[in-house]
Scaffold this active site. Sequence first.
Site, short mmCIF file in Angstrom:
data_model
loop_
_atom_site.label_atom_id
_atom_site.label_comp_id
_atom_site.label_asym_id
_atom_site.label_seq_id
_atom_site.Cartn_x
_atom_site.Cartn_y
_atom_site.Cartn_z
N ARG A 16 -115.22 -30.91 59.79
CA ARG A 16 -116.65 -31.13 59.54
C ARG A 16 -117.41 -29.83 59.32
NH1 ARG A 16 -118.35 -36.33 58.46
NH2 ARG A 16 -117.02 -37.78 59.56
N GLU A 44 -126.01 -45.89 59.68
CA GLU A 44 -125.80 -45.91 61.13
C GLU A 44 -126.06 -44.52 61.70
OE1 GLU A 44 -122.12 -47.92 62.17
OE2 GLU A 44 -122.52 -49.38 60.60
N VAL A 85 -126.54 -54.37 61.33
CA VAL A 85 -127.70 -54.54 60.46
C VAL A 85 -128.68 -55.56 61.04
CG1 VAL A 85 -128.43 -55.40 58.21
CG2 VAL A 85 -126.61 -53.75 58.36
N CYS A 99 -118.84 -49.69 54.96
CA CYS A 99 -119.38 -50.14 53.68
C CYS A 99 -118.94 -49.40 52.43
CB CYS A 99 -120.90 -50.17 53.76
SG CYS A 99 -121.45 -51.41 54.93
N ASN A 116 -124.52 -47.45 47.04
CA ASN A 116 -123.41 -46.97 47.88
C ASN A 116 -122.35 -46.26 47.06
OD1 ASN A 116 -124.46 -47.68 50.31
ND2 ASN A 116 -123.14 -49.44 50.67
P1 NAD Z 1 -121.25 -56.69 61.80
O1 NAD Z 1 -119.84 -57.09 61.75
O2 NAD Z 1 -121.69 -55.62 62.75
O3 NAD Z 1 -122.18 -57.97 62.12
C1 NAD Z 1 -122.02 -59.22 61.51
C2 NAD Z 1 -122.22 -60.30 62.58
O4 NAD Z 1 -122.25 -61.57 61.93
C3 NAD Z 1 -121.13 -60.35 63.63
O5 NAD Z 1 -121.68 -60.17 64.92
C4 NAD Z 1 -120.52 -61.76 63.45
O6 NAD Z 1 -120.11 -62.36 64.66
C5 NAD Z 1 -121.68 -62.52 62.82
N1 NAD Z 1 -121.27 -63.73 62.10
C6 NAD Z 1 -120.28 -63.87 61.18
N2 NAD Z 1 -120.24 -65.14 60.73
C7 NAD Z 1 -121.22 -65.81 61.36
C8 NAD Z 1 -121.70 -67.17 61.31
N3 NAD Z 1 -121.13 -68.05 60.48
N4 NAD Z 1 -122.72 -67.52 62.11
C9 NAD Z 1 -123.29 -66.63 62.94
N5 NAD Z 1 -122.91 -65.32 63.02
C10 NAD Z 1 -121.89 -64.92 62.24
O7 NAD Z 1 -121.66 -56.29 60.31
P2 NAD Z 1 -122.83 -55.30 59.85
O8 NAD Z 1 -122.36 -53.88 59.91
O9 NAD Z 1 -124.09 -55.67 60.55
O10 NAD Z 1 -122.94 -55.68 58.31
C11 NAD Z 1 -123.51 -56.90 57.89
C12 NAD Z 1 -123.77 -56.83 56.38
O11 NAD Z 1 -124.72 -55.80 56.11
C13 NAD Z 1 -122.54 -56.49 55.54
O12 NAD Z 1 -122.62 -57.19 54.33
C14 NAD Z 1 -122.70 -55.00 55.27
O13 NAD Z 1 -122.09 -54.63 54.05
C15 NAD Z 1 -124.20 -54.86 55.16
N6 NAD Z 1 -124.71 -53.52 55.50
C16 NAD Z 1 -124.22 -52.84 56.58
C17 NAD Z 1 -124.76 -51.59 56.93
C18 NAD Z 1 -124.24 -50.80 58.09
O14 NAD Z 1 -124.63 -49.66 58.24
N7 NAD Z 1 -123.40 -51.34 58.94
C19 NAD Z 1 -125.83 -51.09 56.18
C20 NAD Z 1 -126.32 -51.81 55.09
C21 NAD Z 1 -125.75 -53.04 54.77
C1 UGA Z 2 -124.12 -45.80 54.18
C2 UGA Z 2 -125.36 -45.47 53.33
O1 UGA Z 2 -125.77 -44.13 53.60
C3 UGA Z 2 -126.51 -46.44 53.65
O2 UGA Z 2 -127.61 -46.18 52.79
C4 UGA Z 2 -126.02 -47.87 53.45
O3 UGA Z 2 -127.02 -48.79 53.80
C5 UGA Z 2 -124.80 -48.11 54.31
O4 UGA Z 2 -123.76 -47.15 53.95
C6 UGA Z 2 -124.18 -49.46 54.12
O5 UGA Z 2 -124.38 -50.10 53.13
O6 UGA Z 2 -123.47 -49.80 55.06
P1 UGA Z 2 -123.34 -45.32 56.67
O7 UGA Z 2 -122.00 -45.72 56.16
O8 UGA Z 2 -123.84 -45.98 57.90
O9 UGA Z 2 -124.46 -45.58 55.54
O10 UGA Z 2 -123.39 -43.75 56.94
P2 UGA Z 2 -123.48 -42.47 55.96
O11 UGA Z 2 -124.43 -41.52 56.57
O12 UGA Z 2 -123.71 -42.84 54.56
O13 UGA Z 2 -122.03 -41.85 56.11
C7 UGA Z 2 -120.88 -42.48 55.56
C8 UGA Z 2 -119.68 -41.55 55.68
O14 UGA Z 2 -119.81 -40.46 54.78
C9 UGA Z 2 -119.53 -40.94 57.07
O15 UGA Z 2 -118.15 -40.89 57.41
C10 UGA Z 2 -120.09 -39.55 56.89
O16 UGA Z 2 -119.57 -38.63 57.81
C11 UGA Z 2 -119.63 -39.24 55.47
N1 UGA Z 2 -120.44 -38.19 54.80
C12 UGA Z 2 -121.77 -38.40 54.58
C13 UGA Z 2 -119.82 -37.03 54.37
O17 UGA Z 2 -118.61 -36.84 54.55
N2 UGA Z 2 -120.57 -36.08 53.72
C14 UGA Z 2 -121.91 -36.25 53.49
O18 UGA Z 2 -122.53 -35.36 52.88
C15 UGA Z 2 -122.52 -37.44 53.93
#
Ligand code: NAD
Ligand code: UGA
Length: 464
Positions: A441, A164, A15, A275, A223
């Site tokens: 799938r 993602e 993120v 997530c 979510n």
């Molecule tokens: P991530 O694990 O990829 O990245 C988090 C980073 O924070 C890591 O690189 C870690 O080393 C760093 N970190 C942790 N503690 C730290 C500190 N004290 N100082 C500096 N760096 C530090 O996680 P992410 O997937 O980017 O998710 C981050 C947040 O965003 C989560 O709360 C997640 O729920 C939310 N989110 C994720 C997605 C997604 O698609 N991955 C989408 C929406 C929201």
């Molecule tokens: C999801 C949400 O779509 C984002 O809006 C949100 O920001 C994010 O979580 C988060 O908070 O981390 P993400 O997990 O990256 O995003 O990917 P998705 O496209 O939502 O897919 C999640 C899982 O559901 C995958 O394994 C995907 O293959 C599966 N999926 C998705 C299904 O099995 N069927 C569908 O119709 C859609």
Amino acid sequence: MTKINTICCIGAGYVGGPTMAVIAQKCPEIKVVVVDINAERIAAWQTDDLPIYEPGLLEVVKEARGRNLFFSTDIDAAIEEAQMIFMSVNTPTKTYGLGKGRAADLKFVELSARRIAEVSKTDKIVVEKSTLPVRTAESIKTILSEYKNGVKFQVLSNPEFLAEGTAVNDLHYPDRVLIGGDQTPGGLEAIEALTDIYAHWVPREKIIQTRLWSSELSKLTANAFLAQRISSINSISALCEVTGADVDEVAYAIGTDSRIGPKFLKASVGFGGSCFQKDILNLVYLSEYFGLPEVAAYWDQVIIMNDYQKKRFARNIIHSLFNTVSGKKIALLGWAFKKDTNDTRESAAIYVADDLLSDLAEVSVYDPQVPASAMYADLNYLQTRPAAENKEMLKVHSDAYEACKDAHAIAIITEWDEFKTLDWQKIFDNMKKPAFLFDGRNILDHKQLKNMGFKIKAIGKGED
Ligand code: NAD
Ligand code: UGA
């Protein structure tokens, strides 16, 4: 009004990296510094081999990197310099103590807040970008106000909705941007300062301003609703298989009702990712904490259905292969939790592979983006068997044809586009017979594959 010209983001992950790259791209006058404790990750952001695979991201990073986008491990310097600090650290499910297995582990958020409080010498706007339980901002405010060095903080909630695999497009053209803050003069001013940043490229009518708690709760709710749709259609996929219905036809038929809509109705081997599961567990925990057990049970069922779907897929493979896969080679195509990402967190592949290994199968895997080290780490984390056994029983290939050679069965786990254009006749010719194909799938042309001689079992596809 506060005009922001320096931003810091704590956390350079899936993120923090893409979000800040797009802010820097769209706001060239703002200096954006992304910091992390993980030096390896920061080093990778400085090369063209970025630490995360995300289509279109390298172009965005290259446009801004060195101009107004910087990656650093000097966390204190970046905090001190910034007027606005995003917290984008990970918030995994707690694996210990109170709330173990459900509550969000907020230790990284707390550590970041303490660091901000200790280092800051000027007023700052602190933005929650991580997904957090409702009312977390209260705890952050408490921590920030503990250090009485005269510095004033405003805390905003600005949850991220990117998915993602489509992160860049989601950031460039978001359905909405959500900003929650205190409804005080200072809070409203901070909301406006952040709104101004997004307004560089997001139409103002798409920027929603709310109270803090509504914003925090909306992220978990979004979510939960998305995951609920997948569990709903997956539950129907099981019914399709025993009744002769076709889940894709059912999804199309219901999705054309404009009140239901066509998206997120694709039946699958089960949702993965970092997530959905963690955020629903968090919602379940919060509901229990606030004395609402019926609400908790309602959302818990989404997870139960997802676990069932993954188990059901593995069980189906074993049943179809005459009730044992011992000594049989099963090829898994795909390990990532969805296509166009190298992220494997909570991927269905981990659980399917683990179940097959427990039945003593030889599992071979091919994924275009996931390294073998990540696959072994995922399996070892489950602690089902010693790491040495995982290494011996799971073979990782850099070529789909090698992974499928002499296999008794193939299972499609990730919907990578390249699987559709493989030479399936060649694959069939080199497999043990009868050659089984389990499509988790529904991305392949089943009719054509059946004509080749494959025995096809697909999610939600009943026999006529
Ligand atoms: P991530 O694990 O990829 O990245 C988090 C980073 O924070 C890591 O690189 C870690 O080393 C760093 N970190 C942790 N503690 C730290 C500190 N004290 N100082 C500096 N760096 C530090 O996680 P992410 O997937 O980017 O998710 C981050 C947040 O965003 C989560 O709360 C997640 O729920 C939310 N989110 C994720 C997605 C997604 O698609 N991955 C989408 C929406 C929201
Ligand atoms: C999801 C949400 O779509 C984002 O809006 C949100 O920001 C994010 O979580 C988060 O908070 O981390 P993400 O997990 O990256 O995003 O990917 P998705 O496209 O939502 O897919 C999640 C899982 O559901 C995958 O394994 C995907 O293959 C599966 N999926 C998705 C299904 O099995 N069927 C569908 O119709 C859609």
